[in-house]
Design a protein around this motif. Structure first.
Motif, mmCIF file in Angstrom:
data_model
loop_
_atom_site.group_PDB
_atom_site.id
_atom_site.type_symbol
_atom_site.label_atom_id
_atom_site.label_comp_id
_atom_site.label_asym_id
_atom_site.label_seq_id
_atom_site.Cartn_x
_atom_site.Cartn_y
_atom_site.Cartn_z
ATOM 1 N N HIS A 1 77.244 49.057 86.740
ATOM 2 C CA HIS A 1 76.561 50.137 87.460
ATOM 3 C C HIS A 1 75.348 50.546 86.634
ATOM 4 C CE1 HIS A 1 76.620 53.665 90.293
ATOM 5 N NE2 HIS A 1 75.865 54.161 89.320
ATOM 6 N N VAL A 2 74.159 50.291 87.158
ATOM 7 C CA VAL A 2 72.912 50.669 86.483
ATOM 8 C C VAL A 2 72.477 52.013 87.049
ATOM 9 C CG1 VAL A 2 70.512 50.027 86.029
ATOM 10 C CG2 VAL A 2 72.280 48.255 86.202
ATOM 11 N N ALA A 3 72.291 52.999 86.182
ATOM 12 C CA ALA A 3 71.991 54.348 86.674
ATOM 13 C C ALA A 3 70.796 54.948 85.952
ATOM 14 C CB ALA A 3 73.204 55.255 86.495
ATOM 15 N N ILE A 4 69.951 55.610 86.732
ATOM 16 C CA ILE A 4 68.840 56.372 86.174
ATOM 17 C C ILE A 4 69.344 57.768 85.855
ATOM 18 C CG2 ILE A 4 66.571 57.378 86.635
ATOM 19 C CD1 ILE A 4 66.036 55.076 88.548
ATOM 20 N N GLY A 5 69.272 58.126 84.586
ATOM 21 C CA GLY A 5 69.634 59.475 84.179
ATOM 22 C C GLY A 5 68.379 60.329 84.144
ATOM 23 N N THR A 6 68.323 61.372 84.958
ATOM 24 C CA THR A 6 67.097 62.167 85.063
ATOM 25 C C THR A 6 67.297 63.578 84.523
ATOM 26 O OG1 THR A 6 67.657 62.881 87.314
ATOM 27 C CG2 THR A 6 66.323 60.898 87.085
ATOM 28 N N ASN A 7 66.221 64.098 84.016
ATOM 29 C CA ASN A 7 66.171 65.469 83.534
ATOM 30 C C ASN A 7 65.025 66.150 84.275
ATOM 31 O OD1 ASN A 7 65.690 67.876 82.116
ATOM 32 N ND2 ASN A 7 66.342 66.987 80.170
ATOM 33 N N VAL A 8 65.333 67.203 85.016
ATOM 34 C CA VAL A 8 64.307 67.834 85.859
ATOM 35 C C VAL A 8 63.164 68.407 85.027
ATOM 36 C CG1 VAL A 8 65.885 68.364 87.733
ATOM 37 C CG2 VAL A 8 65.630 70.003 85.851
ATOM 38 N N LYS A 9 63.389 68.634 83.723
ATOM 39 C CA LYS A 9 62.359 69.189 82.861
ATOM 40 C C LYS A 9 61.431 68.112 82.286
ATOM 41 C CE LYS A 9 65.204 73.121 81.415
ATOM 42 N NZ LYS A 9 65.807 73.839 80.267
ATOM 43 N N LYS A 10 61.792 66.860 82.471
ATOM 44 C CA LYS A 10 61.011 65.761 81.903
ATOM 45 C C LYS A 10 60.201 65.072 82.997
ATOM 46 C CE LYS A 10 61.483 61.631 79.006
ATOM 47 N NZ LYS A 10 62.425 60.727 78.303
ATOM 48 N N GLN A 11 58.903 64.959 82.760
ATOM 49 C CA GLN A 11 58.027 64.329 83.754
ATOM 50 C C GLN A 11 58.143 62.818 83.668
ATOM 51 O OE1 GLN A 11 53.957 65.533 83.451
ATOM 52 N NE2 GLN A 11 53.327 64.471 85.330
ATOM 53 N N ARG A 12 58.206 62.174 84.837
ATOM 54 C CA ARG A 12 58.322 60.730 84.913
ATOM 55 C C ARG A 12 57.022 60.108 85.412
ATOM 56 N NH1 ARG A 12 63.430 58.475 85.080
ATOM 57 N NH2 ARG A 12 62.572 56.764 86.318
ATOM 58 N N ALA A 13 56.762 58.883 84.979
ATOM 59 C CA ALA A 13 55.605 58.149 85.497
ATOM 60 C C ALA A 13 55.877 57.709 86.928
ATOM 61 C CB ALA A 13 55.307 56.942 84.617
ATOM 62 N N PHE A 14 57.107 57.280 87.182
ATOM 63 C CA PHE A 14 57.530 56.869 88.525
ATOM 64 C C PHE A 14 58.672 57.779 88.969
ATOM 65 C CE2 PHE A 14 55.751 53.052 86.598
ATOM 66 C CZ PHE A 14 54.882 52.598 87.581
ATOM 67 N N GLY A 15 58.628 58.203 90.212
ATOM 68 C CA GLY A 15 59.703 59.032 90.745
ATOM 69 C C GLY A 15 61.020 58.285 90.766
ATOM 70 N N VAL A 16 62.108 59.032 90.891
ATOM 71 C CA VAL A 16 63.435 58.421 90.861
ATOM 72 C C VAL A 16 63.603 57.414 91.991
ATOM 73 C CG1 VAL A 16 65.911 58.868 91.092
ATOM 74 C CG2 VAL A 16 64.492 60.379 89.702
ATOM 75 N N GLU A 17 63.213 57.773 93.208
ATOM 76 C CA GLU A 17 63.380 56.865 94.339
ATOM 77 C C GLU A 17 62.600 55.568 94.129
ATOM 78 O OE1 GLU A 17 65.446 57.037 96.865
ATOM 79 O OE2 GLU A 17 66.225 58.881 95.967
ATOM 80 N N GLU A 18 61.376 55.691 93.622
ATOM 81 C CA GLU A 18 60.582 54.492 93.374
ATOM 82 C C GLU A 18 61.183 53.676 92.241
ATOM 83 O OE1 GLU A 18 55.941 53.075 92.848
ATOM 84 O OE2 GLU A 18 56.447 55.174 92.501
ATOM 85 N N ALA B 1 53.455 48.043 91.078
ATOM 86 C CA ALA B 1 53.607 49.493 91.145
ATOM 87 C C ALA B 1 52.621 50.190 90.213
ATOM 88 C CB ALA B 1 55.040 49.887 90.793
ATOM 89 N N PHE B 2 52.391 49.601 89.062
ATOM 90 C CA PHE B 2 51.394 50.151 88.133
ATOM 91 C C PHE B 2 50.000 50.083 88.762
ATOM 92 C CE2 PHE B 2 54.388 49.734 84.470
ATOM 93 C CZ PHE B 2 54.153 50.964 83.886
ATOM 94 N N ALA B 3 49.708 48.959 89.410
ATOM 95 C CA ALA B 3 48.400 48.798 90.055
ATOM 96 C C ALA B 3 48.206 49.834 91.157
ATOM 97 C CB ALA B 3 48.268 47.386 90.612
ATOM 98 N N ASP B 4 49.244 50.063 91.955
ATOM 99 C CA ASP B 4 49.171 51.073 93.006
ATOM 100 C C ASP B 4 48.972 52.461 92.408
ATOM 101 O OD1 ASP B 4 49.528 49.157 94.937
ATOM 102 O OD2 ASP B 4 51.687 49.512 95.167
ATOM 103 N N ARG B 5 49.639 52.701 91.285
ATOM 104 C CA ARG B 5 49.538 54.002 90.624
ATOM 105 C C ARG B 5 48.113 54.255 90.132
ATOM 106 N NH1 ARG B 5 51.167 55.313 85.188
ATOM 107 N NH2 ARG B 5 51.729 57.511 84.988
ATOM 108 N N ARG B 6 47.462 53.212 89.650
ATOM 109 C CA ARG B 6 46.081 53.381 89.169
ATOM 110 C C ARG B 6 45.114 53.675 90.302
ATOM 111 N NH1 ARG B 6 47.466 48.855 86.058
ATOM 112 N NH2 ARG B 6 46.303 47.489 87.484
ATOM 113 N N ARG B 7 45.436 53.174 91.499
ATOM 114 C CA ARG B 7 44.535 53.367 92.646
ATOM 115 C C ARG B 7 44.694 54.730 93.308
ATOM 116 N NH1 ARG B 7 45.733 47.676 93.513
ATOM 117 N NH2 ARG B 7 47.522 48.235 94.830
ATOM 118 N N ARG B 8 45.695 55.475 92.950
ATOM 119 C CA ARG B 8 45.936 56.764 93.608
ATOM 120 C C ARG B 8 44.938 57.811 93.109
ATOM 121 N NH1 ARG B 8 52.458 56.693 92.613
ATOM 122 N NH2 ARG B 8 52.938 54.917 93.943
#
Length: 229
Positions: A82-99, A222-229
């Motif tokens: 089971h691969v799981a993303i552990g998130t902390n609402v106080k920590k900013q992410r480069a990519f959102g959890v869903e992405e 995904a990185f390329a898309d992020r740069r174009r935003r």
């Protein structure tokens, strides 16, 4: 060890008589309260779980080829992973959890096309390797609490270099005190992944450097898309 020595080691109930008395001695040993209350519990915990399930958790922001190396090692060791993303609402992410969840699934299929029956289909976390590989996420709860929730029998961690050891050593000790019934297993990355990390991928991408050796094509896109935003 002689019968007499065994009696000394385990307490009263064994005589020094030989031959037929050995079986009786063994029976009396099993009946002692010290063995019943201590050694039997230890023996129970020492048995391998009938079906093993490993939890491999991290930020995966984003998933890298090094992460995939650890996932591959876990898949060959445990019945399910089971691969799981552990998130902390106080920590900013480069990519959102869903992405990030989507990138984990896509990266797995890019690396192992056999993970899904039809590689052209959109991968799903509950269908990867016929259910042997799951993908999920948890927020603001302990690693151990989530492991219990999903029924994990083990926790998997990756080691890249000596600097990782102190932090992992501390985590190993704390997790063991919270719930020793869920052992932590560490895998060492292959040599080509020792310098691979999510932060390195983000830093190199920001400088316009090639990151294909760090991440799978879907993450590059995904990185390329992020740069174009």
């Amino acid at each position: 060890m002689s019968t007499a020595a065994t009696a000394g080691a385990y307490g009263a109930g064994c005589s020094g008589r030989a031959s037929g008395s050995i079986l009786a001695c063994s029976v009396r040993l099993v009946e002692t309260s010290a063995y019943r209350d201590g050694e039997r519990r230890l023996a129970f915990h020492m048995r391998k779980a009938g079906r093993t399930k490993a939890l491999y958790a991290g930020s995966f922001d984003p998933i890298t080829r090094g992460h995939l190396d650890i996932i591959g090692k876990a898949l060959t060791t445990f019945d399910a992973v089971h691969v799981a993303i552990g998130t902390n609402v106080k920590k900013q992410r480069a990519f959102g959890v869903e992405e990030s969840l989507r990138l984990i699934e896509r990266s797995i299929v890019e690396h192992w096309p056999e993970a899904v029956a039809n590689a052209s289909e959109l991968p799903s976390g509950d269908l990867l390797f016929e259910g042997a590989l799951e993908v999920g996420e948890y927020t603001n709860q302990s690693l151990i609490a989530y492991a219990r929730k999903i029924g994990a029998t083990h926790i998997v961690r990756g080691l890249r270099e000596a600097s990782d050891f102190n932090e992992e050593f501390k985590l190993h000790g704390v997790a063991g005190r919270i719930d020793p019934s869920i052992p932590m297993v560490h895998f060492i990355c292959e040599a080509q992944f020792l310098h691979v990390s999510s932060s390195t991928a983000k830093e190199l991408d920001a400088m316009g450097e090639d990151i294909g050796w760090l991440v799978m094509p879907s993450v590059e896109a995904a990185f390329a898309d992020r740069r174009r935003r």
